[in-house]
Design a protein around this motif. Structure first.
Motif, PDB file in Angstrom:
ATOM      1  N   LEU A  12      42.769  36.413  29.901  1.00 51.08           N
ATOM      2  CA  LEU A  12      43.159  35.111  30.431  1.00 51.08           C
ATOM      3  C   LEU A  12      43.997  35.277  31.692  1.00 51.08           C
ATOM      4  O   LEU A  12      43.815  34.545  32.670  1.00 51.08           O
ATOM      5  CB  LEU A  12      43.930  34.323  29.368  1.00 51.08           C
ATOM      6  N   ILE A  13      44.878  36.263  31.687  1.00 56.37           N
ATOM      7  CA  ILE A  13      45.717  36.514  32.865  1.00 56.37           C
ATOM      8  C   ILE A  13      44.856  36.886  34.068  1.00 56.37           C
ATOM      9  O   ILE A  13      45.052  36.355  35.167  1.00 56.37           O
ATOM     10  CB  ILE A  13      46.751  37.615  32.567  1.00 56.37           C
ATOM     11  N   LEU A  14      43.886  37.766  33.882  1.00 51.89           N
ATOM     12  CA  LEU A  14      43.013  38.155  34.996  1.00 51.89           C
ATOM     13  C   LEU A  14      42.152  36.980  35.451  1.00 51.89           C
ATOM     14  O   LEU A  14      41.955  36.771  36.650  1.00 51.89           O
ATOM     15  CB  LEU A  14      42.133  39.347  34.614  1.00 51.89           C
ATOM     16  N   ALA A  15      41.669  36.182  34.518  1.00 49.38           N
ATOM     17  CA  ALA A  15      40.857  35.014  34.882  1.00 49.38           C
ATOM     18  C   ALA A  15      41.664  34.048  35.755  1.00 49.38           C
ATOM     19  O   ALA A  15      41.165  33.543  36.766  1.00 49.38           O
ATOM     20  CB  ALA A  15      40.352  34.307  33.625  1.00 49.38           C
ATOM     21  N   PHE A  16      42.917  33.813  35.390  1.00 44.09           N
ATOM     22  CA  PHE A  16      43.771  32.943  36.205  1.00 44.09           C
ATOM     23  C   PHE A  16      44.070  33.577  37.556  1.00 44.09           C
ATOM     24  O   PHE A  16      44.122  32.886  38.576  1.00 44.09           O
ATOM     25  CB  PHE A  16      45.072  32.606  35.478  1.00 44.09           C
ATOM     26  N   LYS A  17      44.246  34.880  37.572  1.00 45.53           N
ATOM     27  CA  LYS A  17      44.506  35.597  38.831  1.00 45.53           C
ATOM     28  C   LYS A  17      43.312  35.455  39.777  1.00 45.53           C
ATOM     29  O   LYS A  17      43.477  35.242  40.982  1.00 45.53           O
ATOM     30  CB  LYS A  17      44.768  37.070  38.501  1.00 45.53           C
ATOM     31  N   ILE A  18      42.108  35.550  39.229  1.00 50.02           N
ATOM     32  CA  ILE A  18      40.893  35.394  40.029  1.00 50.02           C
ATOM     33  C   ILE A  18      40.812  33.974  40.583  1.00 50.02           C
ATOM     34  O   ILE A  18      40.560  33.769  41.778  1.00 50.02           O
ATOM     35  CB  ILE A  18      39.638  35.727  39.187  1.00 50.02           C
ATOM     36  N   ALA A  19      41.039  32.978  39.726  1.00 54.06           N
ATOM     37  CA  ALA A  19      40.996  31.581  40.171  1.00 54.06           C
ATOM     38  C   ALA A  19      42.048  31.321  41.243  1.00 54.06           C
ATOM     39  O   ALA A  19      41.769  30.655  42.249  1.00 54.06           O
ATOM     40  CB  ALA A  19      41.188  30.644  38.979  1.00 54.06           C
ATOM     41  N   GLU A  20      43.222  31.861  41.043  1.00 55.30           N
ATOM     42  CA  GLU A  20      44.296  31.691  42.023  1.00 55.30           C
ATOM     43  C   GLU A  20      43.922  32.340  43.354  1.00 55.30           C
ATOM     44  O   GLU A  20      44.164  31.772  44.421  1.00 55.30           O
ATOM     45  CB  GLU A  20      45.584  32.305  41.481  1.00 55.30           C
ATOM     46  N   VAL A  73      40.924  27.957  43.387  1.00 59.64           N
ATOM     47  CA  VAL A  73      40.118  26.973  42.657  1.00 59.64           C
ATOM     48  C   VAL A  73      40.605  26.908  41.214  1.00 59.64           C
ATOM     49  O   VAL A  73      41.364  27.759  40.770  1.00 59.64           O
ATOM     50  CB  VAL A  73      38.609  27.327  42.675  1.00 59.64           C
ATOM     51  N   GLN A  74      40.158  25.890  40.511  1.00 61.05           N
ATOM     52  CA  GLN A  74      40.439  25.786  39.081  1.00 61.05           C
ATOM     53  C   GLN A  74      39.693  26.895  38.349  1.00 61.05           C
ATOM     54  O   GLN A  74      38.585  27.272  38.746  1.00 61.05           O
ATOM     55  CB  GLN A  74      39.966  24.427  38.546  1.00 61.05           C
ATOM     56  N   ILE A  75      40.254  27.380  37.271  1.00 62.06           N
ATOM     57  CA  ILE A  75      39.628  28.455  36.510  1.00 62.06           C
ATOM     58  C   ILE A  75      38.227  28.047  36.030  1.00 62.06           C
ATOM     59  O   ILE A  75      37.316  28.870  35.976  1.00 62.06           O
ATOM     60  CB  ILE A  75      40.540  28.888  35.336  1.00 62.06           C
ATOM     61  N   GLU A  76      38.046  26.753  35.730  1.00 62.42           N
ATOM     62  CA  GLU A  76      36.751  26.263  35.253  1.00 62.42           C
ATOM     63  C   GLU A  76      35.660  26.327  36.321  1.00 62.42           C
ATOM     64  O   GLU A  76      34.484  26.257  36.004  1.00 62.42           O
ATOM     65  CB  GLU A  76      36.861  24.819  34.750  1.00 62.42           C
ATOM     66  N   ASN A  77      36.055  26.428  37.587  1.00 59.43           N
ATOM     67  CA  ASN A  77      35.058  26.541  38.656  1.00 59.43           C
ATOM     68  C   ASN A  77      34.395  27.914  38.637  1.00 59.43           C
ATOM     69  O   ASN A  77      33.261  28.056  39.082  1.00 59.43           O
ATOM     70  CB  ASN A  77      35.701  26.320  40.022  1.00 59.43           C
ATOM     71  N   ILE A  78      35.109  28.908  38.162  1.00 61.06           N
ATOM     72  CA  ILE A  78      34.575  30.263  38.145  1.00 61.06           C
ATOM     73  C   ILE A  78      34.034  30.636  36.779  1.00 61.06           C
ATOM     74  O   ILE A  78      32.966  31.230  36.670  1.00 61.06           O
ATOM     75  CB  ILE A  78      35.662  31.276  38.602  1.00 61.06           C
ATOM     76  N   PHE A  79      34.763  30.285  35.722  1.00 64.94           N
ATOM     77  CA  PHE A  79      34.367  30.676  34.373  1.00 64.94           C
ATOM     78  C   PHE A  79      33.917  29.463  33.583  1.00 64.94           C
ATOM     79  O   PHE A  79      34.633  28.480  33.472  1.00 64.94           O
ATOM     80  CB  PHE A  79      35.523  31.382  33.669  1.00 64.94           C
ATOM     81  N   ILE A  80      32.696  29.545  33.034  1.00 67.19           N
ATOM     82  CA  ILE A  80      32.095  28.434  32.314  1.00 67.19           C
ATOM     83  C   ILE A  80      31.934  28.823  30.854  1.00 67.19           C
ATOM     84  O   ILE A  80      31.159  29.723  30.532  1.00 67.19           O
ATOM     85  CB  ILE A  80      30.713  28.061  32.895  1.00 67.19           C
ATOM     86  N   TYR A  81      32.690  28.161  29.989  1.00 67.62           N
ATOM     87  CA  TYR A  81      32.591  28.444  28.562  1.00 67.62           C
ATOM     88  C   TYR A  81      31.605  27.493  27.929  1.00 67.62           C
ATOM     89  O   TYR A  81      31.714  26.282  28.068  1.00 67.62           O
ATOM     90  CB  TYR A  81      33.954  28.294  27.886  1.00 67.62           C
ATOM     91  N   LYS A  82      30.629  28.068  27.266  1.00 65.11           N
ATOM     92  CA  LYS A  82      29.654  27.272  26.520  1.00 65.11           C
ATOM     93  C   LYS A  82      29.840  27.604  25.046  1.00 65.11           C
ATOM     94  O   LYS A  82      29.511  28.702  24.601  1.00 65.11           O
ATOM     95  CB  LYS A  82      28.213  27.601  26.935  1.00 65.11           C
ATOM     96  N   GLY A  83      30.443  26.681  24.308  1.00 62.39           N
ATOM     97  CA  GLY A  83      30.683  26.914  22.884  1.00 62.39           C
ATOM     98  C   GLY A  83      29.382  27.109  22.113  1.00 62.39           C
ATOM     99  O   GLY A  83      28.321  26.660  22.522  1.00 62.39           O
ATOM    100  N   ASP A  84      29.494  27.811  21.013  1.00 64.92           N
ATOM    101  CA  ASP A  84      28.292  28.096  20.194  1.00 64.92           C
ATOM    102  C   ASP A  84      27.833  26.876  19.447  1.00 64.92           C
ATOM    103  O   ASP A  84      28.465  26.081  18.957  1.00 64.92           O
ATOM    104  CB  ASP A  84      28.606  29.228  19.204  1.00 64.92           C
TER     105      ASP A  84
END
Length: 65
Positions: free
Chosen positions: A42-50, A54-65
């Motif tokens: 989660l920390i790296l994902a936020f670092k990438i978005a920062e 952009v918002q973290i959701e712009n880069i990472f897309i979670y599709k629940g099962d």
């Protein structure tokens, strides 16, 4: 988890190596994330978005099962 990291990296005209250096990770980490073989912490994902400002959701897309 799906992601748009390669798209954002290309928009900034960055190599995998350059992005890895900016984020203080290995190139192999960037490759694995882009190929969706590795979900970043989660920390790296936020670092990438920062980094891309952009918002973290712009880069990472979670599709629940």
């Amino acid at each position: 988890m799906k992601n748009n990291l390669k798209v954002y990296r290309a928009m900034q005209d960055l190599t995998q190596e350059e992005l890895a250096r900016e984020l203080d990770v290995t190139r192999q980490t960037i490759i694995a994330i882009e190929k969706e073989k590795y979900d970043p912490s989660l920390i790296l994902a936020f670092k990438i978005a920062e980094f891309f400002k952009v918002q973290i959701e712009n880069i990472f897309i979670y599709k629940g099962d």
